[in-house]
Design a protein around this motif. Structure first.
Motif, mmCIF file in Angstrom:
data_model
loop_
_atom_site.group_PDB
_atom_site.id
_atom_site.type_symbol
_atom_site.label_atom_id
_atom_site.label_comp_id
_atom_site.label_asym_id
_atom_site.label_seq_id
_atom_site.Cartn_x
_atom_site.Cartn_y
_atom_site.Cartn_z
ATOM 1 N N GLU A 169 0.833 -1.209 0.000
ATOM 2 C CA GLU A 169 0.000 0.000 0.000
ATOM 3 C C GLU A 169 0.867 1.258 0.000
ATOM 4 N N THR A 170 1.940 1.227 0.764
ATOM 5 C CA THR A 170 2.844 2.378 0.823
ATOM 6 C C THR A 170 3.518 2.599 -0.518
ATOM 7 N N MET A 171 4.019 1.538 -1.136
ATOM 8 C CA MET A 171 4.682 1.691 -2.433
ATOM 9 C C MET A 171 3.687 2.117 -3.514
ATOM 10 N N ALA A 172 2.466 1.611 -3.469
ATOM 11 C CA ALA A 172 1.453 2.040 -4.441
ATOM 12 C C ALA A 172 1.191 3.538 -4.299
ATOM 13 N N TYR A 173 1.035 4.000 -3.076
ATOM 14 C CA TYR A 173 0.819 5.434 -2.824
ATOM 15 C C TYR A 173 1.992 6.263 -3.350
ATOM 16 N N LEU A 174 3.213 5.852 -3.037
ATOM 17 C CA LEU A 174 4.391 6.603 -3.452
ATOM 18 C C LEU A 174 4.541 6.624 -4.971
ATOM 19 N N GLY A 175 4.262 5.501 -5.599
ATOM 20 C CA GLY A 175 4.350 5.434 -7.052
ATOM 21 C C GLY A 175 3.324 6.327 -7.729
ATOM 22 N N GLU A 176 2.079 6.273 -7.242
ATOM 23 C CA GLU A 176 1.005 7.071 -7.837
ATOM 24 C C GLU A 176 1.172 8.558 -7.552
ATOM 25 N N THR A 177 1.565 8.901 -6.353
ATOM 26 C CA THR A 177 1.617 10.305 -5.935
ATOM 27 C C THR A 177 2.880 11.015 -6.396
ATOM 28 N N PHE A 178 4.014 10.323 -6.360
ATOM 29 C CA PHE A 178 5.294 10.977 -6.631
ATOM 30 C C PHE A 178 6.024 10.403 -7.854
ATOM 31 N N ASP A 179 5.352 9.543 -8.617
ATOM 32 C CA ASP A 179 5.931 8.954 -9.833
ATOM 33 C C ASP A 179 7.247 8.220 -9.583
ATOM 34 N N VAL A 180 7.320 7.508 -8.471
ATOM 35 C CA VAL A 180 8.499 6.685 -8.202
ATOM 36 C C VAL A 180 8.276 5.334 -8.881
ATOM 37 N N PRO A 181 9.170 4.921 -9.788
ATOM 38 C CA PRO A 181 9.004 3.630 -10.448
ATOM 39 C C PRO A 181 9.058 2.480 -9.433
ATOM 40 N N ASP A 182 8.282 1.453 -9.687
ATOM 41 C CA ASP A 182 8.265 0.287 -8.792
ATOM 42 C C ASP A 182 9.670 -0.254 -8.537
ATOM 43 N N GLU A 183 10.490 -0.286 -9.589
ATOM 44 C CA GLU A 183 11.848 -0.835 -9.463
ATOM 45 C C GLU A 183 12.732 -0.007 -8.538
ATOM 46 N N ASN A 184 12.318 1.218 -8.241
ATOM 47 C CA ASN A 184 13.152 2.140 -7.482
ATOM 48 C C ASN A 184 12.745 2.280 -6.024
#
Length: 124
Positions: free
Chosen positions: A83-98
């Motif tokens: 859930e945290t990584m999904a939020y960060l990816g969607e909100t701040f455009d952080v790639p999953d791999e990163n």
């Protein structure tokens, strides 16, 4: 009495950091079945040369070191991480791999504030 420590190459404003801390605290309390009053969050801005991840692609890096009380089941930890990584990816455009989340677990008595010492987790 968790300590959620973020290291990132994102350049976040004060408002974005506050929003991140608020959202991650909410995710933590939901997924870990606890209250928000004792959740601590740090957000450290890093230069791109400060963080490295072998699988990284172009884009910002973000790592979470989640210092938590021992005893929570894998499913709760995994749900919080996802859930945290999904939020960060969607909100701040952080790639999953990163992104990376690492949990370090401590006996409750090793987590303390001025007014209390943590106990053992007695949930599911």
């Amino acid at each position: 009495m968790p300590l959620l420590q973020f290291d990132t190459t994102l350049s976040l404003s004060a408002a974005e950091k506050t929003a991140l801390a608020d959202r991650v605290t909410e995710l933590y309390t939901d997924e870990m079945a606890t209250t928000a009053g004792h959740v601590a969050v740090t957000i450290r801005d890093r230069e791109s040369a400060d963080l490295h991840l072998g699988r990284a692609v172009d884009g910002p890096l973000l790592f979470l070191d989640a210092e938590i009380r021992q005893g929570r089941p894998f499913d709760r930890k995994r749900a919080f991480a996802l859930e945290t990584m999904a939020y960060l990816g969607e909100t701040f455009d952080v790639p999953d791999e990163n992104m990376k989340v690492v949990f370090t677990e401590h006996a409750g008595e090793n987590m303390m504030g001025v007014d209390r010492v943590g106990g053992e987790w007695d949930g599911e």
